[in-house]
Motif scaffolding. Structure first.
Motif, PDB file in Angstrom:
ATOM      1  N   ASP A 199       0.831  -1.203   0.000  1.00 30.30           N
ATOM      2  CA  ASP A 199       0.000   0.000   0.000  1.00 30.30           C
ATOM      3  C   ASP A 199       0.864   1.250   0.000  1.00 30.30           C
ATOM      4  O   ASP A 199       1.909   1.308   0.657  1.00 30.30           O
TER       5      ASP A 199
ATOM      6  N   ILE B 155     -13.878   5.025  -3.810  1.00 26.89           N
ATOM      7  CA  ILE B 155     -13.069   4.389  -4.856  1.00 26.89           C
ATOM      8  C   ILE B 155     -12.972   2.887  -4.594  1.00 26.89           C
ATOM      9  O   ILE B 155     -12.732   2.447  -3.467  1.00 26.89           O
ATOM     10  N   ARG B 156     -13.146   2.091  -5.666  1.00 23.04           N
ATOM     11  CA  ARG B 156     -13.115   0.637  -5.554  1.00 23.04           C
ATOM     12  C   ARG B 156     -12.044   0.047  -6.469  1.00 23.04           C
ATOM     13  O   ARG B 156     -11.710   0.607  -7.510  1.00 23.04           O
ATOM     14  N   THR B 157     -11.532  -1.103  -6.077  1.00 23.58           N
ATOM     15  CA  THR B 157     -10.602  -1.852  -6.910  1.00 23.58           C
ATOM     16  C   THR B 157     -11.380  -2.580  -8.002  1.00 23.58           C
ATOM     17  O   THR B 157     -12.622  -2.574  -8.025  1.00 23.58           O
TER      18      THR B 157
ATOM     19  N   ALA C 118     -10.598   0.769  -2.200  1.00 20.93           N
ATOM     20  CA  ALA C 118      -9.193   1.019  -2.519  1.00 20.93           C
ATOM     21  C   ALA C 118      -8.434   1.542  -1.310  1.00 20.93           C
ATOM     22  O   ALA C 118      -7.211   1.415  -1.236  1.00 20.93           O
TER      23      ALA C 118
ATOM     24  N   SER D  21      -7.223   1.233   2.312  1.00 26.17           N
ATOM     25  CA  SER D  21      -7.010   0.159   3.280  1.00 26.17           C
ATOM     26  C   SER D  21      -7.147   0.641   4.719  1.00 26.17           C
ATOM     27  O   SER D  21      -7.632  -0.085   5.587  1.00 26.17           O
TER      28      SER D  21
ATOM     29  N   VAL E 264      -3.533   3.415   0.703  1.00 25.57           N
ATOM     30  CA  VAL E 264      -4.316   3.087  -0.478  1.00 25.57           C
ATOM     31  C   VAL E 264      -3.589   2.053  -1.322  1.00 25.57           C
ATOM     32  O   VAL E 264      -2.351   2.005  -1.350  1.00 25.57           O
ATOM     33  N   LYS E 265      -4.364   1.203  -2.010  1.00 31.62           N
ATOM     34  CA  LYS E 265      -3.768   0.254  -2.936  1.00 31.62           C
ATOM     35  C   LYS E 265      -2.930   1.012  -3.962  1.00 31.62           C
ATOM     36  O   LYS E 265      -3.354   2.040  -4.487  1.00 31.62           O
TER      37      LYS E 265
ATOM     38  N   GLU F 128      -2.149   0.828  -7.031  1.00 30.50           N
ATOM     39  CA  GLU F 128      -2.655   1.163  -8.356  1.00 30.50           C
ATOM     40  C   GLU F 128      -3.658   2.313  -8.339  1.00 30.50           C
ATOM     41  O   GLU F 128      -3.993   2.871  -9.393  1.00 30.50           O
ATOM     42  N   HIS F 129      -4.140   2.702  -7.146  1.00 26.24           N
ATOM     43  CA  HIS F 129      -5.102   3.798  -7.038  1.00 26.24           C
ATOM     44  C   HIS F 129      -4.501   5.037  -6.381  1.00 26.24           C
ATOM     45  O   HIS F 129      -5.215   6.009  -6.135  1.00 26.24           O
TER      46      HIS F 129
ATOM     47  N   GLU G 165      -4.770   8.283  -8.399  1.00 24.96           N
ATOM     48  CA  GLU G 165      -6.174   8.704  -8.486  1.00 24.96           C
ATOM     49  C   GLU G 165      -6.610   9.411  -7.217  1.00 24.96           C
ATOM     50  O   GLU G 165      -7.241  10.476  -7.255  1.00 24.96           O
TER      51      GLU G 165
END
Length: 365
Positions: free
Chosen positions: A189, A234-236, A242, A244, A306-307, A309-310, A313
């Motif tokens: 993360d 926001i969602r994966t 997204a 955590s 946050v994950k 990949e996001h 964003e």
């Protein structure tokens, strides 16, 4: 000789002594601590009450309201905080805005939309009515900013020598479809800080002690829900949140917050000193006073995990808002040094970021 059998100022400073007091004396003497997903034992920013359980209990008790359309009604989130800041008025703000903002933010970092606030005030005899009115107006303005009503309250007065300034307690009630825990940090993360650190604590210290430092030292006190409400949605790709984990770095500062998140989640954290947003005036004041800016309280910032990949964003959304214009990715969760926080310095060396052990700046919030 020091007396180890009494409450000391460091017991309310957000560091290890306060955690020990809560763990050893409070949690060991209170039972029945959970009514939902998050309870008192979790030591999160608030606790929750499960709405589905309430509906089920009502149905089992013969209340026949049709709740068949209540698909995942979520959890009620409750938080409470008492504010003892001294002085009650400080650069660019006062205890009223602080009380509302702090409680709204405790709800927001758990992913909860604020629904209502309560307020209780204890006021010493001799407190100026004009100052009292300014504080109440500031509370109203902060609440209106995030469209949350103050629905009930209580006011008490005490003798002049029984209290040196006004004390305000605020309780917040919110609702979250999915509660965000401060223990949810996962390896990989990214860690985002929504703005510059140390603004509140250093501006208050300079004001209180009469230091002539610089004119741009003002508190960062602000309610953050309007900035965070889009982030928590926001969602994966798998449809999971997204975000955590989130927490606002108040008492104990960024150092205390990151250490708590690392310890609860069982991950390591590595942050980059070069990436930490900090105003030059705050950095200079901390250097002059011998204070670690990572341990200084903030009242208008959030730490967001946050994950990966996001991360960009989330960063873009934050920077669109006034309170997030200085947001930055400051580090990540790692598989190494589990439960610890490390910081890479500008010269490439590593140092541990330890949790605060004393009361750096008392009566800060």
């Amino acid at each position: 000789m020091p007396n180890d059998n009494v409450i000391k100022m460091e017991h309310g400073a957000g560091g290890e002594p306060m955690q020990a007091l809560i763990r050893d004396l409070i949690l060991n003497n209170i039972t029945g601590r959970s009514a939902g997903l998050v309870g008192l034992d979790d030591l999160d920013d608030g606790a929750t009450i499960n709405i589905s359980s309430i509906i089920e209990n009502n149905n089992n008790n013969g209340n026949s309201n049709d709740n068949s359309n209540c698909n995942n009604p979520g959890e009620i989130v409750v938080t409470t905080d008492s504010h003892v800041i001294k002085p009650a008025f400080f650069p660019d703000s006062n205890i009223g805005r602080l009380a509302v903002s702090g409680t709204v933010n405790d709800l927001a970092v758990m992913g909860a939309e604020p629904l209502a606030l309560t307020c209780a005030m204890i006021v010493p005899e001799g407190f100026e009515l004009s100052s009292f009115e300014k504080i109440v107006r500031s509370m109203s303005e902060a609440a209106e900013e995030v469209d949350v009503p103050i629905i009930t309250g209580d006011t008490k007065t005490v003798e002049r020598n029984g209290l040196d300034s006004i004390i305000i307690n605020t309780t917040g009630i919110g609702i979250a479809n999915e509660v965000i825990r401060d223990c949810g940090l996962c390896t990989g993360d990214k860690i985002i800080l929504t703005g510059t650190i140390g603004d509140h604590g250093i501006s208050l210290l300079a004001h209180r002690e009469g230091f002539e430092l610089t004119t741009d030292l003002v508190s960062d006190v602000a309610p953050l829900w309007n900035m965070l409400k889009d982030v928590v949605q926001i969602r994966t790709i798998e449809g999971k949140p997204a975000i955590s984990a989130m927490k606002d770095p108040t008492r104990g500062g960024l150092a205390g917050t990151l250490n708590e998140m690392a310890q609860k989640s069982g991950t390591g954290i590595l942050i980059e000193q070069n990436d930490l947003p900090i105003k030059k005036s705050v950095a200079s004041a901390c250097e002059m006073l011998g204070i670690d800016p990572l341990e200084v309280a903030n009242e208008g910032k959030a730490v967001i995990c946050v994950k990966a990949e996001h991360a960009e964003e989330v960063l873009a959304i934050l920077r669109e808002h006034e309170y997030g214009k200085d947001a930055a990715i400051i580090g990540e969760a790692t598989e190494e040094n589990l439960g610890k926080v490390l910081m890479r310095t500008p010269i490439g060396s590593m140092r541990y970021v330890d949790p605060p052990t004393g009361d750096l700046i008392p009566r800060i919030c």
